[in-house]
Write a protein that holds these residues in place. Structure first.
Motif, PDB file in Angstrom:
ATOM      1  N   PRO A 149       0.834  -1.209   0.000  1.00 33.44           N
ATOM      2  CA  PRO A 149       0.000   0.000   0.000  1.00 33.44           C
ATOM      3  C   PRO A 149       0.865   1.253   0.000  1.00 33.44           C
ATOM      4  CG  PRO A 149       0.026  -1.004   2.180  1.00 33.44           C
ATOM      5  CD  PRO A 149       0.778  -1.932   1.273  1.00 33.44           C
ATOM      6  N   THR A 150       0.431   2.255  -0.741  1.00 32.56           N
ATOM      7  CA  THR A 150       1.180   3.511  -0.795  1.00 32.56           C
ATOM      8  C   THR A 150       1.242   4.175   0.566  1.00 32.56           C
ATOM      9  OG1 THR A 150       0.457   3.793  -3.093  1.00 32.56           O
ATOM     10  CG2 THR A 150       1.361   5.733  -1.966  1.00 32.56           C
ATOM     11  N   VAL A 151       0.096   4.227   1.242  1.00 32.74           N
ATOM     12  CA  VAL A 151       0.027   4.754   2.606  1.00 32.74           C
ATOM     13  C   VAL A 151      -0.487   3.630   3.491  1.00 32.74           C
ATOM     14  CG1 VAL A 151      -0.954   6.489   4.126  1.00 32.74           C
ATOM     15  CG2 VAL A 151      -0.431   7.083   1.747  1.00 32.74           C
ATOM     16  N   PRO A 152       0.346   3.062   4.345  1.00 35.30           N
ATOM     17  CA  PRO A 152      -0.106   1.923   5.155  1.00 35.30           C
ATOM     18  C   PRO A 152      -1.160   2.326   6.168  1.00 35.30           C
ATOM     19  CG  PRO A 152       2.080   2.635   5.847  1.00 35.30           C
ATOM     20  CD  PRO A 152       1.750   3.417   4.617  1.00 35.30           C
ATOM     21  N   ASP A 153      -2.144   1.458   6.323  1.00 32.09           N
ATOM     22  CA  ASP A 153      -3.163   1.622   7.356  1.00 32.09           C
ATOM     23  C   ASP A 153      -2.691   0.857   8.586  1.00 32.09           C
ATOM     24  OD1 ASP A 153      -5.354   1.862   8.946  1.00 32.09           O
ATOM     25  OD2 ASP A 153      -6.757   0.863   7.602  1.00 32.09           O
ATOM     26  N   PHE A 154      -2.226   1.579   9.593  1.00 31.24           N
ATOM     27  CA  PHE A 154      -1.627   0.936  10.757  1.00 31.24           C
ATOM     28  C   PHE A 154      -2.633   0.165  11.593  1.00 31.24           C
ATOM     29  CE2 PHE A 154       1.057   4.737   9.958  1.00 31.24           C
ATOM     30  CZ  PHE A 154       2.201   4.053   9.556  1.00 31.24           C
ATOM     31  N   THR A 155      -3.907   0.333  11.338  1.00 34.76           N
ATOM     32  CA  THR A 155      -4.929  -0.446  12.036  1.00 34.76           C
ATOM     33  C   THR A 155      -5.339  -1.689  11.265  1.00 34.76           C
ATOM     34  OG1 THR A 155      -6.729   0.833  11.035  1.00 34.76           O
ATOM     35  CG2 THR A 155      -5.815   1.648  13.109  1.00 34.76           C
ATOM     36  N   ALA A 156      -4.862  -1.856  10.034  1.00 32.90           N
ATOM     37  CA  ALA A 156      -5.249  -3.021   9.222  1.00 32.90           C
ATOM     38  C   ALA A 156      -4.163  -3.287   8.188  1.00 32.90           C
ATOM     39  CB  ALA A 156      -6.608  -2.805   8.563  1.00 32.90           C
ATOM     40  N   LEU A 157      -3.047  -3.877   8.623  1.00 32.84           N
ATOM     41  CA  LEU A 157      -1.963  -4.212   7.718  1.00 32.84           C
ATOM     42  C   LEU A 157      -2.166  -5.631   7.195  1.00 32.84           C
ATOM     43  CD1 LEU A 157       1.040  -2.821   9.784  1.00 32.84           C
ATOM     44  CD2 LEU A 157      -0.067  -1.749   7.812  1.00 32.84           C
ATOM     45  N   PRO A 158      -2.257  -5.852   5.888  1.00 32.95           N
ATOM     46  CA  PRO A 158      -2.489  -7.201   5.353  1.00 32.95           C
ATOM     47  C   PRO A 158      -1.221  -8.054   5.474  1.00 32.95           C
ATOM     48  CG  PRO A 158      -2.201  -5.630   3.565  1.00 32.95           C
ATOM     49  CD  PRO A 158      -2.188  -4.831   4.822  1.00 32.95           C
ATOM     50  N   LEU A 159      -1.343  -9.159   6.215  1.00 30.87           N
ATOM     51  CA  LEU A 159      -0.182 -10.017   6.440  1.00 30.87           C
ATOM     52  C   LEU A 159      -0.413 -11.470   6.052  1.00 30.87           C
ATOM     53  CD1 LEU A 159       1.261  -8.910   9.913  1.00 30.87           C
ATOM     54  CD2 LEU A 159       1.721  -7.986   7.650  1.00 30.87           C
ATOM     55  N   ALA A 160      -1.647 -11.974   6.160  1.00 26.91           N
ATOM     56  CA  ALA A 160      -1.861 -13.412   6.024  1.00 26.91           C
ATOM     57  C   ALA A 160      -3.234 -13.685   5.443  1.00 26.91           C
ATOM     58  CB  ALA A 160      -1.706 -14.106   7.381  1.00 26.91           C
ATOM     59  N   VAL A 161      -3.458 -14.957   5.119  1.00 23.59           N
ATOM     60  CA  VAL A 161      -4.741 -15.453   4.613  1.00 23.59           C
ATOM     61  C   VAL A 161      -5.342 -16.377   5.657  1.00 23.59           C
ATOM     62  CG1 VAL A 161      -5.856 -16.862   2.842  1.00 23.59           C
ATOM     63  CG2 VAL A 161      -4.100 -15.219   2.197  1.00 23.59           C
ATOM     64  N   ARG A 162      -6.626 -16.181   5.926  1.00 28.16           N
ATOM     65  CA  ARG A 162      -7.326 -17.013   6.900  1.00 28.16           C
ATOM     66  C   ARG A 162      -7.836 -18.297   6.256  1.00 28.16           C
ATOM     67  NH1 ARG A 162     -11.377 -12.913   9.970  1.00 28.16           N
ATOM     68  NH2 ARG A 162     -12.457 -14.900  10.135  1.00 28.16           N
ATOM     69  N   GLU A 163      -8.367 -19.182   7.099  1.00 32.47           N
ATOM     70  CA  GLU A 163      -8.894 -20.451   6.587  1.00 32.47           C
ATOM     71  C   GLU A 163     -10.108 -20.258   5.692  1.00 32.47           C
ATOM     72  OE1 GLU A 163      -7.835 -23.742   9.989  1.00 32.47           O
ATOM     73  OE2 GLU A 163      -9.465 -22.355  10.366  1.00 32.47           O
ATOM     74  N   ASP A 164     -10.852 -19.189   5.894  1.00 32.13           N
ATOM     75  CA  ASP A 164     -12.012 -18.921   5.053  1.00 32.13           C
ATOM     76  C   ASP A 164     -11.658 -18.082   3.831  1.00 32.13           C
ATOM     77  OD1 ASP A 164     -11.433 -16.602   6.338  1.00 32.13           O
ATOM     78  OD2 ASP A 164     -13.388 -16.343   7.299  1.00 32.13           O
ATOM     79  N   LEU A 165     -10.347 -17.990   3.517  1.00 38.41           N
ATOM     80  CA  LEU A 165      -9.806 -17.291   2.340  1.00 38.41           C
ATOM     81  C   LEU A 165      -9.917 -15.778   2.432  1.00 38.41           C
ATOM     82  CD1 LEU A 165     -11.031 -19.615  -0.556  1.00 38.41           C
ATOM     83  CD2 LEU A 165      -8.843 -19.638   0.636  1.00 38.41           C
ATOM     84  N   ARG A 166     -10.281 -15.265   3.575  1.00 44.64           N
ATOM     85  CA  ARG A 166     -10.259 -13.828   3.775  1.00 44.64           C
ATOM     86  C   ARG A 166      -8.876 -13.402   4.266  1.00 44.64           C
ATOM     87  NH1 ARG A 166     -15.395 -12.336   7.399  1.00 44.64           N
ATOM     88  NH2 ARG A 166     -14.770 -14.252   8.467  1.00 44.64           N
ATOM     89  N   THR A 167      -8.557 -12.134   4.078  1.00 41.91           N
ATOM     90  CA  THR A 167      -7.260 -11.602   4.478  1.00 41.91           C
ATOM     91  C   THR A 167      -7.282 -11.245   5.958  1.00 41.91           C
ATOM     92  OG1 THR A 167      -6.896 -10.724   2.258  1.00 41.91           O
ATOM     93  CG2 THR A 167      -5.525  -9.847   4.016  1.00 41.91           C
ATOM     94  N   TRP A 168      -6.225 -11.662   6.653  1.00 40.56           N
ATOM     95  CA  TRP A 168      -6.086 -11.275   8.055  1.00 40.56           C
ATOM     96  C   TRP A 168      -5.215 -10.036   8.132  1.00 40.56           C
ATOM     97  CZ3 TRP A 168      -1.758 -11.125  11.449  1.00 40.56           C
ATOM     98  CH2 TRP A 168      -2.090 -10.853  12.780  1.00 40.56           C
TER      99      TRP A 168
END
Length: 556
Positions: A237-256
């Motif tokens: 991301p150009t400007v990181p959202d410090f409250t929601a940084l995308p790091l991993a994939v959950r078991e339900d295929l959503r981003t954690w």
């Protein structure tokens, strides 16, 4: 007894046993037939009331067949199949939520779970005996998505969610799965609705669906393990959202997403379990802020730079070979903390990162090398004092600590409880799971000690606001990905000048020379025989008398 009139009480003595023949009521055959017919009719009506959708579909199917024949049945099925395929192609998420998920859930509720429910509850010791009858928890519904089955279960009176959490592993294998977890609240997230009367109506429906139900638990079973595939790096991301940084994939295929603002992060995992994947995924999510000056990365790599040397252009501070330089780095982070406390006191309670006042993230790999394995006692105490201040006071002023280690025991990391956010990768002992994620995490399904050999970068995290663990897989960055990222998102030249605001400039890590690497012998106390203090005092007194010259006269 044969031939006696019906209704007579007959007693036979066989020890203390009395046998009584009750009176039987004889009904005519037509009354019995009417009773059975009324019973079957009542059961049929009750089934129709409980299954209105099946009844409606059946009535429509019969009516269409009577009016249009076989063609009238085949044509709607073909059209529905084509519409479903187009729907899935255009928007698979809503197709699973509104079409495939409910249909598959109803099918698995009837065919898979209801068929073995009594046996599973009995063998997992979740049934009870009340008034000489066996009562079972009630299976209310089954909700399915691409990978998970969510079972809504109403507990018996007197049961608690802890009873199901203790049986998590047994429940998984009872239904033919390897992974299961028990939640006290709905595991899916409350959807965000738009405005207007439609949005208002949907919000009312969501409020009813997500209402508080203390007597219901949710058993999540992994139907298809979506974490076997390696997760590619996320876009920067150009400007990181410090409250929601995308790091991993959950078991339900959503981003954690990681909530990094105003928190510290502890990563626990055995060797070769993917701690580097977590750290580099975090660095990549912050890369846009690093290049713009919004984030300063201060990195400590006690392994001589084997892990983080590739990303050196992104780091404002980097210490890898000198423990004195690592201690200086932590001391300077404490100085930044003190300066911000004095400047922000009475103004704000949580620091907001800006390019003039950036977020400082201290990343420490193999933290045990600083807190437990360092031989210099004074230096180890100095490092521990700085870490204690940073962990207890740094979150609110934007000086954060992200640490990784292999052994989470208190002897290795005394201030383990000062990390609010924790991630558990593959661990070697069952007790270590609760050390990292908190008491009871393993009973709630965080089986980090049973990770298979392929599960590198797979771990358990806690959802915000709930103690229930979620299994995720972090993205994997190759050496080429890291080098490309470091070249593209290098830190500004003046990134290390943040210490100027506290009146001190940073110094580079000293270079290692042959003289500096020569081992200096530690001072040793004089060794000697172990004698009591009283005898040592006498010997010292006699030694003093012998060494003192006799002033009273010479020899005669």
């Amino acid at each position: 007894m044969i031939g006696r009139p019906r209704g007579e009480v007959v007693t036979t003595v066989s020890g203390d046993l009395l046998v009584v023949r009750p009176r039987r009521l004889r009904l005519p055959w037509w009354a019995v037939l009417l009773g059975l017919l009324a019973r079957w009719t009542g059961r049929g009506l009750w089934w129709c009331l409980k299954h209105p959708r099946i009844l409606t579909v059946s009535v429509i199917t019969v009516a269409v067949y009577l009016d249009y024949g076989i063609a009238g049945l085949v044509t709607p099925v073909v059209l529905a199949g084509l519409g479903s395929a187009v729907w899935r192609w255009r928007h698979e998420t809503s197709w699973w939520a509104w079409c495939a998920g409910p249909v598959l859930g109803r099918w698995r509720h009837t065919v898979v779970y209801r068929r073995v429910w009594r046996e599973a509850m009995t063998m997992c010791d979740l049934s009870r005996v009340y008034q000489h009858q066996t009562v079972l928890p009630q299976l209310l519904a089954v909700h399915c998505d691409q990978t998970l089955d969510v079972l809504s279960v109403r507990m018996l009176r007197g049961q608690t969610p802890a009873d199901f959490q203790h049986a998590t592993e047994q429940l998984a294998y009872a239904f033919g799965r390897r992974h299961a977890r028990v939640y006290t609240e709905r595991p899916d997230e409350l959807p965000v609705r738009g405005g207007g009367w439609v949005g208002w109506l949907l919000r009312q429906v969501d409020a009813y669906r997500f209402r508080d139900r203390p007597d219901v638990v949710y058993i999540v079973l992994v139907r298809t393990d979506a974490l076997r595939r390696t997760v590619p790096p996320f876009p920067v991301p150009t400007v990181p959202d410090f409250t929601a940084l995308p790091l991993a994939v959950r078991e339900d295929l959503r981003t954690w997403h990681l909530h990094l603002l105003a928190t510290h992060v502890l990563i626990g995992g055995a060797t070769r379990r993917g701690k580097g994947s977590v750290l580099w995924s975090l660095v990549r999510s912050l890369a846009g802020g690093v290049a713009s000056g919004l984030v300063r990365l201060w990195v400590i790599d006690p392994k001589g730079g084997m892990e983080f040397a590739f990303g050196r252009p992104m780091f404002a501070r980097f210490a890898s070979t000198s423990f004195d330089a690592m201690a200086d780095l932590l001391d300077e982070a404490v100085q930044v903390l003190r300066e911000r406390q004095a400047r922000l006191a009475g103004t704000v309670r949580v620091h907001t990162p800006t390019t003039d006042d950036p977020l400082v993230v201290v990343v420490i790999d193999e933290m045990a090398a600083l807190t437990a394995y360092l031989q210099d006692v004074d230096l180890r105490k100095r490092i521990a004092a700085s870490l204690g201040l940073l962990l207890s006071q740094g979150a609110g002023v934007g000086v954060l600590v992200v640490a990784a280690l292999q052994d989470p025991r208190k002897e290795v990391l005394p201030f383990r409880d000062l990390f609010p956010t924790r991630i558990a990768l593959g661990l070697t002992e069952a007790s270590q799971v609760d050390m990292v994620l908190g008491d009871g995490a393993r009973n709630r399904g965080a089986l980090a000690d049973q990770m298979p050999s392929w599960a590198k970068g797979v771990g358990y995290v806690l959802l915000d606001g709930t103690p229930d663990p979620v299994r995720v897989r972090f993205s994997y960055l190759t050496d080429t990905d890291i080098k490309t990222m470091a070249a593209e998102y290098a830190a500004p030249v003046a990134a290390a000048d943040i210490l100027a605001q506290v009146g001190r400039e940073t110094a580079p890590e000293p270079e290692q020379t042959a003289a500096s690497t020569r081992r200096i012998p530690l001072p040793r106390k004089p060794s000697g025989p172990l004698l009591p203090d009283s005898l040592l005092n006498i010997l010292r007194h006699d030694q003093c008398d012998t060494d003192t010259p006799n002033n009273g006269g010479g020899s005669r």
